[in-house]
Write a protein that holds these residues in place. Sequence first.
Motif, PDB file in Angstrom:
ATOM      1  N   VAL A   1     114.840  90.268  98.470  1.00 25.74           N
ATOM      2  CA  VAL A   1     115.618  89.799  97.333  1.00 25.74           C
ATOM      3  C   VAL A   1     114.584  89.219  96.093  1.00 25.74           C
ATOM      4  O   VAL A   1     113.815  88.408  96.384  1.00 25.74           O
ATOM      5  N   ALA A   2     114.741  90.134  95.059  1.00 29.47           N
ATOM      6  CA  ALA A   2     114.085  89.518  93.890  1.00 29.47           C
ATOM      7  C   ALA A   2     114.926  89.000  92.829  1.00 29.47           C
ATOM      8  O   ALA A   2     115.814  89.558  92.322  1.00 29.47           O
ATOM      9  N   LEU A   3     114.777  87.720  92.345  1.00 30.27           N
ATOM     10  CA  LEU A   3     115.675  87.087  91.401  1.00 30.27           C
ATOM     11  C   LEU A   3     114.875  86.597  90.521  1.00 30.27           C
ATOM     12  O   LEU A   3     113.831  86.043  90.378  1.00 30.27           O
ATOM     13  N   PHE A   4     115.269  87.015  88.929  1.00 34.72           N
ATOM     14  CA  PHE A   4     114.891  86.341  87.894  1.00 34.72           C
ATOM     15  C   PHE A   4     115.412  85.231  87.106  1.00 34.72           C
ATOM     16  O   PHE A   4     116.612  85.040  87.057  1.00 34.72           O
ATOM     17  N   ILE A   5     114.561  84.054  87.163  1.00 36.30           N
ATOM     18  CA  ILE A   5     115.203  82.929  86.479  1.00 36.30           C
ATOM     19  C   ILE A   5     114.587  82.630  85.056  1.00 36.30           C
ATOM     20  O   ILE A   5     113.258  82.789  84.909  1.00 36.30           O
ATOM     21  N   HIS A   6     115.287  82.617  84.062  1.00 33.39           N
ATOM     22  CA  HIS A   6     114.814  82.524  82.847  1.00 33.39           C
ATOM     23  C   HIS A   6     114.092  81.386  82.126  1.00 33.39           C
ATOM     24  O   HIS A   6     113.249  81.321  81.567  1.00 33.39           O
ATOM     25  N   ASP A   7     114.651  80.163  82.753  1.00 32.08           N
ATOM     26  CA  ASP A   7     114.471  78.974  82.554  1.00 32.08           C
ATOM     27  C   ASP A   7     115.236  77.931  83.426  1.00 32.08           C
ATOM     28  O   ASP A   7     116.078  78.362  84.052  1.00 32.08           O
ATOM     29  N   VAL A   8     114.825  76.570  83.452  1.00 28.56           N
ATOM     30  CA  VAL A   8     115.695  75.672  83.954  1.00 28.56           C
ATOM     31  C   VAL A   8     116.052  74.682  82.768  1.00 28.56           C
ATOM     32  O   VAL A   8     115.955  73.313  83.386  1.00 28.56           O
ATOM     33  N   ILE A   9     116.347  74.890  81.653  1.00 25.73           N
ATOM     34  CA  ILE A   9     116.752  74.213  80.647  1.00 25.73           C
ATOM     35  C   ILE A   9     117.943  73.468  80.908  1.00 25.73           C
ATOM     36  O   ILE A   9     117.988  72.052  80.762  1.00 25.73           O
TER      37      ILE A   9
ATOM     38  N   GLU B   1     106.080  76.507  85.920  1.00 28.17           N
ATOM     39  CA  GLU B   1     105.761  75.270  86.316  1.00 28.17           C
ATOM     40  C   GLU B   1     107.131  74.434  86.499  1.00 28.17           C
ATOM     41  O   GLU B   1     107.200  73.610  87.393  1.00 28.17           O
ATOM     42  N   ALA B   2     108.244  74.632  85.543  1.00 27.36           N
ATOM     43  CA  ALA B   2     109.444  73.953  85.627  1.00 27.36           C
ATOM     44  C   ALA B   2     110.318  74.349  86.855  1.00 27.36           C
ATOM     45  O   ALA B   2     110.699  73.385  87.364  1.00 27.36           O
ATOM     46  N   ILE B   3     110.140  75.785  87.052  1.00 32.53           N
ATOM     47  CA  ILE B   3     110.911  75.994  88.272  1.00 32.53           C
ATOM     48  C   ILE B   3     110.555  75.367  89.589  1.00 32.53           C
ATOM     49  O   ILE B   3     111.032  74.790  90.603  1.00 32.53           O
ATOM     50  N   THR B   4     108.969  75.605  89.954  1.00 36.28           N
ATOM     51  CA  THR B   4     108.070  75.062  90.705  1.00 36.28           C
ATOM     52  C   THR B   4     108.655  73.539  90.978  1.00 36.28           C
ATOM     53  O   THR B   4     108.849  72.921  92.229  1.00 36.28           O
ATOM     54  N   LYS B   5     108.494  72.542  89.777  1.00 30.02           N
ATOM     55  CA  LYS B   5     108.717  71.561  89.942  1.00 30.02           C
ATOM     56  C   LYS B   5     110.223  71.025  90.507  1.00 30.02           C
ATOM     57  O   LYS B   5     110.365  70.227  91.471  1.00 30.02           O
ATOM     58  N   HIS B   6     111.250  71.700  90.096  1.00 26.35           N
ATOM     59  CA  HIS B   6     112.587  71.450  90.562  1.00 26.35           C
ATOM     60  C   HIS B   6     112.663  72.075  92.041  1.00 26.35           C
ATOM     61  O   HIS B   6     113.405  71.245  93.009  1.00 26.35           O
ATOM     62  N   MET B   7     112.266  73.102  92.352  1.00 22.50           N
ATOM     63  CA  MET B   7     112.449  73.561  93.806  1.00 22.50           C
ATOM     64  C   MET B   7     111.814  72.839  94.706  1.00 22.50           C
ATOM     65  O   MET B   7     112.374  72.540  95.753  1.00 22.50           O
TER      66      MET B   7
ATOM     67  N   VAL C   1     111.118  86.819  96.340  1.00 23.62           N
ATOM     68  CA  VAL C   1     110.267  86.453  95.433  1.00 23.62           C
ATOM     69  C   VAL C   1     111.068  86.186  93.986  1.00 23.62           C
ATOM     70  O   VAL C   1     112.310  86.476  93.736  1.00 23.62           O
ATOM     71  N   ILE C   2     110.653  85.502  92.930  1.00 27.98           N
ATOM     72  CA  ILE C   2     111.068  84.866  91.775  1.00 27.98           C
ATOM     73  C   ILE C   2     110.411  85.243  90.714  1.00 27.98           C
ATOM     74  O   ILE C   2     109.049  85.155  90.773  1.00 27.98           O
ATOM     75  N   LEU C   3     111.079  86.078  89.670  1.00 22.30           N
ATOM     76  CA  LEU C   3     110.623  86.423  88.635  1.00 22.30           C
ATOM     77  C   LEU C   3     110.640  85.254  87.299  1.00 22.30           C
ATOM     78  O   LEU C   3     111.640  85.090  87.504  1.00 22.30           O
ATOM     79  N   THR C   4     109.807  85.257  86.436  1.00 14.27           N
ATOM     80  CA  THR C   4     109.990  84.398  85.509  1.00 14.27           C
ATOM     81  C   THR C   4     109.141  84.999  83.955  1.00 14.27           C
ATOM     82  O   THR C   4     108.545  85.716  84.421  1.00 14.27           O
ATOM     83  N   ASN C   5     109.617  84.348  83.051  1.00 11.05           N
ATOM     84  CA  ASN C   5     109.101  84.735  81.954  1.00 11.05           C
ATOM     85  C   ASN C   5     107.894  84.214  81.016  1.00 11.05           C
ATOM     86  O   ASN C   5     107.157  84.705  80.329  1.00 11.05           O
ATOM     87  N   SER C   6     107.611  83.076  81.528  1.00  4.48           N
ATOM     88  CA  SER C   6     106.358  82.262  81.212  1.00  4.48           C
ATOM     89  C   SER C   6     105.728  81.408  82.166  1.00  4.48           C
ATOM     90  O   SER C   6     106.471  80.944  83.119  1.00  4.48           O
ATOM     91  N   HIS C   7     104.415  80.968  82.127  1.00  2.00           N
ATOM     92  CA  HIS C   7     103.811  80.004  82.787  1.00  2.00           C
ATOM     93  C   HIS C   7     104.768  78.627  82.627  1.00  2.00           C
ATOM     94  O   HIS C   7     104.812  77.723  83.559  1.00  2.00           O
TER      95      HIS C   7
ATOM     96  N   PRO D   1     110.369  74.329 100.661  1.00  2.49           N
ATOM     97  CA  PRO D   1     109.468  75.500 100.472  1.00  2.49           C
ATOM     98  C   PRO D   1     109.856  76.233  99.260  1.00  2.49           C
ATOM     99  O   PRO D   1     110.938  76.596  99.073  1.00  2.49           O
ATOM    100  N   VAL D   2     108.721  76.672  98.255  1.00  3.24           N
ATOM    101  CA  VAL D   2     109.238  77.545  96.977  1.00  3.24           C
ATOM    102  C   VAL D   2     108.862  78.989  97.197  1.00  3.24           C
ATOM    103  O   VAL D   2     107.838  78.937  97.749  1.00  3.24           O
ATOM    104  N   PRO D   3     109.771  79.742  96.936  1.00  4.00           N
ATOM    105  CA  PRO D   3     109.362  81.239  97.164  1.00  4.00           C
ATOM    106  C   PRO D   3     108.151  81.925  96.206  1.00  4.00           C
ATOM    107  O   PRO D   3     107.667  80.817  95.189  1.00  4.00           O
ATOM    108  N   GLU D   4     107.582  82.875  96.514  1.00  3.59           N
ATOM    109  CA  GLU D   4     106.493  83.367  95.530  1.00  3.59           C
ATOM    110  C   GLU D   4     107.071  83.423  94.315  1.00  3.59           C
ATOM    111  O   GLU D   4     108.117  83.761  93.994  1.00  3.59           O
ATOM    112  N   ILE D   5     106.412  83.041  93.090  1.00  2.00           N
ATOM    113  CA  ILE D   5     106.957  83.121  91.865  1.00  2.00           C
ATOM    114  C   ILE D   5     105.811  84.012  91.163  1.00  2.00           C
ATOM    115  O   ILE D   5     104.816  83.735  90.977  1.00  2.00           O
ATOM    116  N   THR D   6     106.343  85.128  90.286  1.00  2.00           N
ATOM    117  CA  THR D   6     105.505  85.675  89.444  1.00  2.00           C
ATOM    118  C   THR D   6     105.871  85.762  88.161  1.00  2.00           C
ATOM    119  O   THR D   6     106.983  86.015  87.786  1.00  2.00           O
TER     120      THR D   6
END
Length: 414
Positions: A151-159, A198-204, A188-194, A209-214
């Motif tokens: 499962v590969a999920l794209f998270i655009h932001d955590v605004i 960082e924000a996804i990692t902080k919240h998760m 794996v989680i895909l996202t659009n910027s570093h 455990p946090v999945p791989e983020i690319t």
Amino acid sequence: MFRRPTARLFEVTRLMRLYANRPTGVDRVCLAYLNALIGEQEPCFGLARTRFGYLLFDQVGLLAIQQRLQQKKQWLKPNILHRFLIRKLHWEQPAVEAELRKLCLARCTPRFLARMLRRNLPEGTVYVNVDQANFSARHLQAIRTFPGMRVALFIHDVIPLDFPEYQTPEAYKKFEVMLECARVYANVILTNSHVSKEAITKHMSHHGPVPEITVAHLGVTEDYFQFQNRRPAPSFSKPYFVYLGTIEPRRNIPMLLDIWDRLSKRLDKTEIPHLVICGRRGWMVQELTDRLDSSPLRGSVLHEYNDLEDDQIFNILSNATGMLFPSRVEGFGLPPVEAAMLGTPVICSDLPVFKEILGDYPVYVGVSDSYSWKKVILSLAGAYFGSEGRDDQERSGFSPPSWEAHFKTALRVT
């Protein structure tokens, strides 16, 4: 070590809602993924959630959907029942879903999603969800029961979590649940910027455990401006500045209106640059839209357009004196990147994500520093007052991120 999947299953629920609408930022990402995945050597399937259950599409069905989204083929004309539902719901989706049922390979109720996938997909398929629809635990759990499914999920932001004041309480709670489902079920989680990573990692990380983020920067292309109806674009005398994007609280549009109100008090109307606002009206903006509707500047130097075609926006943006983007927070920020791609000067907030993507191209201004915003706007506008324009002004080069580079990264992990 990366192993190529036997097939990919792409979530197309959001794309099914586009029906003759101009794509927004996330829609553009979904369209780019549809085009890219259909072109890969591995077969691609599509999955959509409708009011009556799930629809599964094979490559032929996805190509038919792609042609309709690109307006190369027309959607089915509504019959009597569909026209009744459209009038009742003020929504074209019943006719679209009727045609999708004709195009699909298989369909089922939510209860039998896992069984439908087992009957139709090869083992080793990768599920790719870019639109943040169907992130529920029930949906993702059914997907994960398929043998060998990644499962590969794209998270655009955590605004919604970082800035809840810009969201409704319901949207905040829904996003909180969605992010936890992504943490639990994604490989794996895909996202659009570093910045987003960082924000996804902080919240998760608060929950386990946090999945791989690319990280893969989104691509931009002029192609999005090409397949519309070619209606004439509104024209404005220079100088004029453009805001492009959804009209929503975090975009800080009231500050721009404050600046134009102050300019109207100290300058003759012929000396005030035009402000052109292009974007759909969003949520929690009643006070702002009331102000836009009642502004004495509206129609003279203040202009608002909520449903322009992409080629019209292309013309407005490419000829503008500058693009203004005073947003308070972004995960990526497609509009200023698109403006930079066209060579239009960009004035934007000094957010880290803009510096990551745009580098030295824009003029950066503090998000709340209205004095400096006004000063930069007048400086750019000043070049156009007088007998000769400055259309030949030098603009520093900008190499926009490409979809080719994006998918070179994204497809290595999906």
